[in-house]
Write a protein that holds these residues in place. Structure first.
Motif, PDB file in Angstrom:
ATOM      1  N   UNK A 144      25.970  29.913  40.654  1.00 16.53           N
ATOM      2  CA  UNK A 144      25.888  29.839  39.203  1.00 16.53           C
ATOM      3  C   UNK A 144      25.592  31.239  38.691  1.00 16.53           C
ATOM      4  N   UNK A 145      26.578  31.864  38.092  1.00 15.70           N
ATOM      5  CA  UNK A 145      26.416  33.237  37.647  1.00 15.70           C
ATOM      6  C   UNK A 145      25.703  33.315  36.302  1.00 15.70           C
ATOM      7  N   UNK A 146      25.321  34.520  35.940  1.00 15.67           N
ATOM      8  CA  UNK A 146      24.768  34.761  34.615  1.00 15.67           C
ATOM      9  C   UNK A 146      25.877  34.571  33.580  1.00 15.67           C
ATOM     10  N   UNK A 147      25.533  34.163  32.356  1.00 17.37           N
ATOM     11  CA  UNK A 147      26.548  34.043  31.307  1.00 17.37           C
ATOM     12  C   UNK A 147      27.298  35.359  31.103  1.00 17.37           C
ATOM     13  N   UNK A 148      28.610  35.246  30.904  1.00 17.85           N
ATOM     14  CA  UNK A 148      29.446  36.424  30.702  1.00 17.85           C
ATOM     15  C   UNK A 148      30.252  36.297  29.421  1.00 17.85           C
ATOM     16  N   UNK A 149      30.409  37.413  28.741  1.00 14.18           N
ATOM     17  CA  UNK A 149      31.235  37.439  27.541  1.00 14.18           C
ATOM     18  C   UNK A 149      32.693  37.246  27.929  1.00 14.18           C
ATOM     19  N   UNK A 150      33.418  36.522  27.088  1.00 17.95           N
ATOM     20  CA  UNK A 150      34.820  36.206  27.366  1.00 17.95           C
ATOM     21  C   UNK A 150      35.643  37.459  27.618  1.00 17.95           C
ATOM     22  N   UNK A 151      35.567  38.439  26.714  1.00 17.81           N
ATOM     23  CA  UNK A 151      36.422  39.619  26.858  1.00 17.81           C
ATOM     24  C   UNK A 151      36.089  40.416  28.104  1.00 17.81           C
ATOM     25  N   UNK A 152      34.812  40.485  28.461  1.00 19.06           N
ATOM     26  CA  UNK A 152      34.414  41.215  29.666  1.00 19.06           C
ATOM     27  C   UNK A 152      34.975  40.543  30.917  1.00 19.06           C
ATOM     28  N   UNK A 153      34.892  39.216  30.950  1.00 17.25           N
ATOM     29  CA  UNK A 153      35.360  38.492  32.125  1.00 17.25           C
ATOM     30  C   UNK A 153      36.871  38.622  32.300  1.00 17.25           C
ATOM     31  N   UNK A 154      37.630  38.423  31.229  1.00 16.82           N
ATOM     32  CA  UNK A 154      39.086  38.450  31.377  1.00 16.82           C
ATOM     33  C   UNK A 154      39.591  39.847  31.717  1.00 16.82           C
ATOM     34  N   UNK A 155      38.861  40.872  31.313  1.00 13.96           N
ATOM     35  CA  UNK A 155      39.280  42.241  31.611  1.00 13.96           C
ATOM     36  C   UNK A 155      38.896  42.685  33.013  1.00 13.96           C
ATOM     37  N   UNK A 202      44.368  37.883  24.231  1.00 12.36           N
ATOM     38  CA  UNK A 202      43.763  38.854  25.147  1.00 12.36           C
ATOM     39  C   UNK A 202      43.897  38.395  26.598  1.00 12.36           C
ATOM     40  N   UNK A 203      43.629  37.116  26.845  1.00 13.35           N
ATOM     41  CA  UNK A 203      43.725  36.591  28.212  1.00 13.35           C
ATOM     42  C   UNK A 203      45.149  36.723  28.751  1.00 13.35           C
ATOM     43  N   UNK A 204      46.132  36.404  27.932  1.00 14.10           N
ATOM     44  CA  UNK A 204      47.528  36.509  28.377  1.00 14.10           C
ATOM     45  C   UNK A 204      47.894  37.964  28.658  1.00 14.10           C
ATOM     46  N   UNK A 205      47.391  38.868  27.860  1.00 17.73           N
ATOM     47  CA  UNK A 205      47.647  40.294  28.091  1.00 17.73           C
ATOM     48  C   UNK A 205      47.038  40.766  29.398  1.00 17.73           C
ATOM     49  N   UNK A 206      45.969  40.095  29.838  1.00 20.07           N
ATOM     50  CA  UNK A 206      45.297  40.463  31.080  1.00 20.07           C
ATOM     51  C   UNK A 206      45.823  39.682  32.286  1.00 20.07           C
ATOM     52  N   UNK A 207      46.922  38.984  32.118  1.00 17.91           N
ATOM     53  CA  UNK A 207      47.557  38.322  33.252  1.00 17.91           C
ATOM     54  C   UNK A 207      47.165  36.878  33.474  1.00 17.91           C
ATOM     55  N   UNK A 208      46.431  36.281  32.550  1.00 13.76           N
ATOM     56  CA  UNK A 208      46.089  34.871  32.682  1.00 13.76           C
ATOM     57  C   UNK A 208      47.303  34.017  32.301  1.00 13.76           C
ATOM     58  N   UNK A 209      47.490  32.934  33.024  1.00 12.81           N
ATOM     59  CA  UNK A 209      48.613  32.028  32.795  1.00 12.81           C
ATOM     60  C   UNK A 209      48.109  30.823  32.008  1.00 12.81           C
ATOM     61  N   UNK A 210      48.752  30.471  30.882  1.00  8.69           N
ATOM     62  CA  UNK A 210      48.313  29.308  30.099  1.00  8.69           C
ATOM     63  C   UNK A 210      48.713  28.008  30.784  1.00  8.69           C
ATOM     64  N   UNK A 211      47.772  27.072  30.855  1.00  9.74           N
ATOM     65  CA  UNK A 211      48.045  25.794  31.520  1.00  9.74           C
ATOM     66  C   UNK A 211      47.582  24.637  30.649  1.00  9.74           C
ATOM     67  N   UNK A 212      48.152  23.477  30.908  1.00 11.46           N
ATOM     68  CA  UNK A 212      47.793  22.244  30.224  1.00 11.46           C
ATOM     69  C   UNK A 212      47.089  21.320  31.204  1.00 11.46           C
TER      70      UNK A 212
END
Length: 237
Positions: A144-155, A202-212
């Motif tokens: 269980x990690x420490x809370x992370x900001x969304x933009x920091x994690x995706x980058x 931002x996530x898509x720009x960092x290579x994340x794939x959108x899923x359903x």
């Protein structure tokens, strides 16, 4: 009958004996009514499985003799989830318990723009993970990690498979049809109200794939449960 498993976080792999703490001793001796010479299993949460026999059935300081130590093979891949915690603590606690039983390896509390709860009670949540690990007779404790900001994690994340589940009406693939078995994977699950369009971009720009995750709109903890189940099934198939 399966032997009961008890948590021993400070045990060493070469230990010949171990003294359980007071809470564990009480549960073993007073609640489960184990006695001298009964066999039990110990887990350190790092993959070591100890077979032991009770030599002193003191309900405050139960002592066991280590009979064998086996290293359980770690998962062949890392299964990680970044999920926004909700204000309703019981819902996220339920998710942590069930995700551990299914086989999650890492949980990252995700702080996005619409996240309702940024602070967590780490000790209580850690105890839930331990309990679920023991109940499901596993020997690796999820991190269980420490809370992370969304933009920091995706980058910063470099997992080979990076996925984001969102509700916007954009082209997405079903999760189970997107994943490739055997690759370390991180999936992001948003808060009530979903990720913002800027976060998704931002996530898509960092290579994340959108899923359903299906055709219905899910609560955060339900979406997390569906994601963990589908990912685990894909890796197990």
């Amino acid at each position: 009958m399966d032997l009961p498993v008890f948590y021993a976080p400070d045990i060493q792999p070469d230990a010949i004996a171990y003294t359980m703490n007071e809470d564990t001793s009480k549960y073993c001796i007073q609640v489960l009514r184990h006695e001298k010479e009964d066999k039990v299993l110990l887990a350190d949460g790092r993959g070591h499985k100890f077979t032991a026999a009770i030599t002193d059935d003191n309900r405050k300081k139960c002592v066991v003799k280590i009979l064998d130590c086996e290293t359980v093979s770690p998962p062949a891949r890392a299964l990680r989830i970044g999920i926004s915690f909700t204000k309703n603590a019981s819902r996220i606690e339920w998710f942590l318990e069930k995700a551990t039983e299914i086989g999650i390896q890492t949980i990252i509390p995700l702080v996005s723009q619409r996240t309702e709860k940024e602070k967590i009670k780490a000790e209580r949540l850690q105890n839930i993970l331990v309990s679920a690990m023991l109940q499901s007779q596993q020997f690796y404790l999820p991190e269980l990690q420490e809370p992370q900001a969304f933009d920091k994690l995706v980058k910063s994340n470099k997992d080979p498979q990076r996925l984001i589940a969102h509700c916007l009406p954009e082209q997405k693939q079903e999760l189970q049809h997107t994943m490739l078995p055997g690759k370390d994977t991180l999936i992001l699950i948003g808060p009530e109200g979903d990720f913002t369009s800027d976060e998704i971009k931002l996530a898509l720009e960092q290579g994340f794939v959108p899923v359903s995750l299906g055709n219905t709109r899910l609560r955060t903890e339900t979406a997390g449960m569906v994601a963990v189940t589908l990912m685990n099934n894909t890796f197990s198939s």
